[in-house]
Design an enzyme around this catalytic site. Structure first.
Site, PDB file in Angstrom:
ATOM      1  CG  LEU A 197      -1.941  -1.148   1.274  1.00  0.00           C
ATOM      2  CD1 LEU A 197      -2.718  -1.113   2.581  1.00  0.00           C
ATOM      3  CD2 LEU A 197      -2.889  -1.096   0.091  1.00  0.00           C
ATOM      4  N   GLY A 217       4.147   0.277   5.009  1.00  0.00           N
ATOM      5  CA  GLY A 217       5.530   0.629   5.295  1.00  0.00           C
ATOM      6  C   GLY A 217       5.687   1.310   6.641  1.00  0.00           C
ATOM      7  CG  ASP A 221       8.611   9.836   5.427  1.00  0.00           C
ATOM      8  OD1 ASP A 221       8.268   9.397   4.346  1.00  0.00           O
ATOM      9  OD2 ASP A 221       7.944  10.693   6.030  1.00  0.00           O
ATOM     10  CG  ASN A 223       7.847  15.744   3.771  1.00  0.00           C
ATOM     11  OD1 ASN A 223       7.002  15.062   3.222  1.00  0.00           O
ATOM     12  ND2 ASN A 223       7.551  16.809   4.486  1.00  0.00           N
ATOM     13  CG  LEU A 243      -5.915   2.677   1.952  1.00  0.00           C
ATOM     14  CD1 LEU A 243      -6.034   3.063   3.417  1.00  0.00           C
ATOM     15  CD2 LEU A 243      -6.455   1.271   1.736  1.00  0.00           C
ATOM     16  CG  LEU A 257      -4.155   9.026   6.804  1.00  0.00           C
ATOM     17  CD1 LEU A 257      -5.020   7.868   6.336  1.00  0.00           C
ATOM     18  CD2 LEU A 257      -4.918   9.913   7.762  1.00  0.00           C
TER      19      LEU A 257
END
Length: 328
Positions: A197, A217, A221, A223, A243, A257
């Protein structure tokens, strides 16, 4: 789906360096800000701990004063009533645990397989790893409460991430698959059913397929690692999807999210078979705009980067429902 940190997490140190290998001025400022934030957080935790200690002591004194004001028979009666209530609560909790254990055991046999890919710990700072551990803890707590729980997997559960997870009270007793190996190795016989996903995919998940294994995953991070899960899936030759959030919502702010929110959306869909209901129950109201038009181009929100601030004040107590976890 990589995630950003929840509300509990503060600014993180950027991995910026100048030509000489030392931290840039910008990175130094962010590091200093991070250190100040951590010091302030530690001070706040100490204050909360002291306040909780005072509250426990206050209740103890009130109980002793109440007993002292009663006659012997009334005192004995009150003590017995309290013991009885405590016993009832313990029996109720024991029954709940038994039901949850039964549901989770059944999910291991026939539940929807959902994998959290933990092979990104080398890309994260210690604070980011801690953030992801908290999110995983919440994922397990939510899954335990579901009437139709999923079959959760943690793959790549080693190194710093594995060590951090093992420090969680009760982690060894979690009814969840824990694999040191990658999902490609652990599920090599089902490679054709793996679906990563990722927000960068052009494929949209209209409904969850029980024969598929969905991968999220596990990366906080900030970005720094855009598109990393899509690239990984392409290199491994596995399917990708996103999704259908854009089919139902126009996000009013950052379209990201957390990992735990993505997992909860999947679990809500398994219960309701309704994406819209799942999105509205999980996505914070402050991030929701007006409903999207049915013909509007989908704008994906899959945890490719976790949101910087999440509604974590409620989730901390919910996480504590995992066996052995103290309520902060």
């Amino acid at each position: 789906m990589e995630g950003k940190e929840n509300q509990e997490k503060g600014p993180q140190e950027e991995e910026c360096t100048n030509g000489g290998g030392s931290l840039s001025k910008s990175a130094q400022k962010k590091l200093l800000k991070q250190q100040k934030w951590e010091a302030k957080k530690a001070e706040k935790k100490a204050q909360e701990k002291e306040q909780k200690k005072r509250e426990v002591e206050r209740k103890r004194r009130e109980w002793e004063e109440k007993l002292a004001s009663l006659g012997e028979k009334e005192r004995e009666k009150l003590i017995e009533e309290r013991k009885s209530l405590r016993k009832e609560r313990m029996e109720h909790k024991s029954e709940e645990r038994a039901v949850q254990t039964q549901r989770l055991s059944k999910a291991k046999e026939c539940g929807q397989k959902i994998v959290i890919d933990l092979e990104f710990s080398h890309l994260m700072t210690p604070a980011e790893i801690n953030s992801l551990v908290q999110q995983i803890m919440y994922c397990y707590a939510v899954n335990k409460r579901c009437s139709e729980p999923g079959h959760l997997w943690l793959t790549g559960c080693k190194g710093e991430m594995g060590n951090a997870l093992k420090k969680l009270p009760g982690f060894d007793n979690w009814i969840i698959e824990k694999e040191d190996r990658s999902y490609i190795e652990a599920l090599e016989n089902e490679k054709q059913n793996l679906v990563y996903l990722t927000a960068d995919s052009e494929n949209v998940v209209n409904e969850l397929d029980a024969s598929k294994i969905y991968i999220v995953g596990g990366l906080v991070d900030r970005n720094r690692w855009k598109g990393i899960t899509m690239k990984k899936a392409e290199e491994q030759g596995i399917q990708t999807a996103k999704l259908p959030i854009g089919n139902y919502l126009n996000m009013s702010s950052s379209q990201v999210l957390t990992v735990n929110q993505v997992i909860e959306i999947l679990l809500k869909y398994l219960e309701t078979k309704d994406w819209k209901e799942a999105f509205f129950q999980v996505i914070p109201q402050r991030k929701r705009g007006c409903p999207a038009d049915s013909d509007q181009q989908s704008k994906q929100v899959n945890g490719e980067e976790n949101e910087e601030k999440d509604d974590q004040c409620g989730s901390k107590k919910q996480c504590a429902q995992v066996k052995g976890l103290p309520i902060p």
